[in-house]
Design an enzyme around this catalytic site. Structure first.
Site, short mmCIF file in Angstrom:
data_model
loop_
_atom_site.label_atom_id
_atom_site.label_comp_id
_atom_site.label_asym_id
_atom_site.label_seq_id
_atom_site.Cartn_x
_atom_site.Cartn_y
_atom_site.Cartn_z
N CYS A 296 -5.08 2.90 2.61
CA CYS A 296 -5.60 2.06 3.70
C CYS A 296 -4.46 1.65 4.62
O CYS A 296 -4.67 1.44 5.80
CB CYS A 296 -6.33 0.86 3.12
SG CYS A 296 -5.29 -0.13 2.08
N ASN B 13 -8.27 5.47 -4.65
CA ASN B 13 -6.90 5.88 -4.36
C ASN B 13 -5.84 5.17 -5.20
O ASN B 13 -4.74 5.69 -5.36
CB ASN B 13 -6.60 5.77 -2.87
CG ASN B 13 -6.68 4.35 -2.35
OD1 ASN B 13 -7.24 3.48 -3.01
ND2 ASN B 13 -6.12 4.11 -1.19
N GLU C 32 -10.72 -5.67 0.92
CA GLU C 32 -9.70 -4.90 1.62
C GLU C 32 -10.37 -3.60 2.02
O GLU C 32 -10.79 -2.82 1.16
CB GLU C 32 -8.52 -4.64 0.68
CG GLU C 32 -7.42 -3.86 1.35
CD GLU C 32 -6.56 -3.11 0.36
OE1 GLU C 32 -6.54 -3.43 -0.83
OE2 GLU C 32 -5.91 -2.15 0.81
N GLU D 186 -10.47 6.26 11.41
CA GLU D 186 -9.55 6.35 10.26
C GLU D 186 -9.75 7.67 9.55
O GLU D 186 -10.80 7.88 8.94
CB GLU D 186 -9.83 5.19 9.30
CG GLU D 186 -8.95 5.22 8.08
CD GLU D 186 -9.28 4.12 7.08
OE1 GLU D 186 -10.47 3.81 6.88
OE2 GLU D 186 -8.34 3.59 6.47
O1 G3H Z 1 -5.15 1.88 0.05
C1 G3H Z 1 -4.93 0.68 0.04
C2 G3H Z 1 -3.78 0.14 -0.68
O2 G3H Z 1 -3.86 -1.26 -0.72
C3 G3H Z 1 -2.47 0.58 -0.09
O3 G3H Z 1 -1.43 0.20 -0.91
O4 G3H Z 1 0.43 0.21 0.73
O5 G3H Z 1 0.88 0.21 -1.71
O6 G3H Z 1 -0.04 2.23 -0.59
P1 G3H Z 1 0.04 0.75 -0.61
#
Ligand code: G3H
Length: 477
Positions: free
Chosen positions: A286, A156, A252, A379
């Site tokens: 996430c 992503n 993460e 999720e």
């Molecule tokens: O998808 C996981 C990322 O760490 C989310 O980053 O909050 O900048 O979209 P973000």
């Protein structure tokens, strides 16, 4: 003729001797946009050996010399911003403008990481500060690299979350094996093309691509890997934790971030933040808001405000900068659809959505969701948001904390004391007061607890994670 991308090792671009490649199919074009090499274990081992051999010299180089390569890398990324954004858009279906922002954010992140590492200082401790100790003993505490870092990035944020691992690892003197998610590996390859243009010494960065079933466990279990830094799904993270040797892990993983809406919240603000937090990039973050826990007394009004905001969302192609774009693959859309179907079967109210065209799921809003429904806990990684009505702040906290995840949470209230009281009781890495859940700005500590992760990221913390303290004690006679 489509491009067959090569892997990068020992300072050279190479094709795998396996003779196999993996076609990357665009989630919205539905055609292959190129293919990447399917490496053998032997080739992965050669990459790791190359990284291991390069590490001592790289770490002995002055930090300013290492910084030179990384600053140049960030500049190269910006030079190829449009090209990289186009590839990212096609490969992971991210809206073009968001992909452009991701490249810019990444260049900023690399520059900032370099400067942060340059300005880190060590520590010294004088022996006499402990009872019975003497000032003739002086400890000098420095941070040193771990060795060869294995960095595994998700689909992503194929550029930003790759750089968030590579930059802190490299600037502190580690060498790296970079394994991008397969869907995202063309973007990852282009990033490394930019790094290779800086004439980075051979072996410092090695890009490996291939089938998880062939090289996944092999990479994790390899004796010469000193740290695994991974962003991706919780099940893969758990497998990594089971397979890894006695090495540090930074992960993460998934999330089920709640937005808690108190009776006194500014509902207009909350609705806007919730919709942006829940639906951007079709919820494939996430940190997306994945459930709303709202006080019953304001629920009708909030739902109506959220509905109005969701109705404004554009649905369609990433090329048109739509907010709601096709999900990464059909299987992911099936999973999201399963969650929606389950909730509706069990009595949830459909406010909006539940429309699907292949892997494009229209923004879906479900009200009167109960704890018996899967969507309350699982999720989706898709554009569906459940509203759970609660009778008290305590009930909201209880449901928030009952999740197996613990990434972030949002609390909406105009009473700061209340915000702080709730925040202190929430079992998540971070809590946003009156704002959507999100990782950035990238220098903030970013923490997932429970099944949302291990260790801490964010520029400074990532640098610390990828180094260890080394103590040299001078005994002055
Ligand atoms: O998808 C996981 C990322 O760490 C989310 O980053 O909050 O900048 O979209 P973000």
């Amino acid at each position: 003729m489509q491009t067959v991308y090569q892997y990068y090792s020992q300072g050279q671009w190479k094709s795998s001797e396996s003779g196999e490649t993996i076609a990357i199919v665009s989630p919205y074009l539905k055609t292959s946009i190129g293919s990447v090499q399917a490496l053998t274990q032997d080739e992965v081992n050669q990459c790791i050996q190359s990284a291991k051999a390069a590490q001592p010299d790289w770490s002995l180089m002055s930090i300013y010399d290492r910084a030179h390569y990384l600053h140049a890398w960030a500049d190269e990324l910006l030079k190829m911003k449009e090209e990289l954004a186009t590839i990212m858009m096609k490969e992971v279906g991210k809206a073009y403008q968001d992909a452009i922002k991701e490249v810019e954010r990444t260049a900023d992140l690399i520059h900032y990481t370099v400067e942060e590492a340059i300005h880190l200082s060590g520590e010294s401790l004088n022996g006499e500060h402990f009872p019975g100790g003497s000032r003739s003993k002086l400890a000098v505490i420095e941070r040193v690299p771990l060795g060869v870092v294995l960095a595994i990035s998700p689909f992503n944020y194929p550029v930003n979350l790759a750089a968030a691992k590579l930059a802190p690892a490299l600037i502190t003197g580690n060498t790296v094996i970079f394994k991008p998610a397969t869907q995202g590996s063309i973007s990852g390859t282009k990033m490394i093309e930019a790094l290779a243009k800086t004439n980075l010494p051979a072996g410092v960065l090695n890009l490996v691509t291939g089938k998880g079933s062939v090289i996944g466990d092999y990479l994790i279990e390899h004796d010469d890997i000193a740290l695994v830094t991974f962003t991706g799904g919780t099940s893969t993270g758990e497998r990594i934790a089971q397979k890894a040797k006695m090495i540090p892990l930074v992960m993460e993983l998934g999330g089920k971030d709640p937005a808690i809406i108190c009776e006194d919240a500014n509902l207009e603000l909350a609705a806007k933040q919730i919709v942006s937090g829940a639906y951007s990039y079709s919820g494939q973050r996430c940190t997306a808001i994945k459930r709303v826990l709202v006080h019953r007394s304001v629920a009708d009004e909030l739902v109506s405000l959220i509905q109005s905001e969701v109705e404004k969302l554009s649905v369609g192609s990433p090329e048109d900068n739509a907010t709601i774009v096709p999900l990464i693959d059909e299987q992911s859309a099936d999973f999201v659809q399963g969650l929606i179907d389950d909730a509706l079967e069990k009595g949830a109210t459909l406010v909006l959505g539940n429309k699907r065209e292949e892997n494009l799921i229209y923004p879906t809003l479900l009200d009167h969701v109960t704890k018996e429904m899967r969507i309350a806990w699982e999720e989706p990684f898709g554009p569906v948001l459940p509203i759970i009505r609660v009778d008290s702040q305590e009930e909201a906290i209880e449901i928030a904390n009952a999740s197996e995840y613990g990434l972030q949470a949002s609390v909406f209230t105009q009473n700061l004391d209340k915000a702080l009281t709730i925040a202190r009781k929430l079992e998540t890495g971070s809590i946003q007061i009156n704002g959507r859940t999100e990782r950035g700005p990238d220098h903030l500590p970013f923490i997932g607890i429970k099944k949302s992760g291990l260790g801490i990221q964010g520029v400074r913390r990532s640098i610390e994670s990828m180094t260890r303290e080394k103590v040299i004690i001078l005994n002055i006679n």
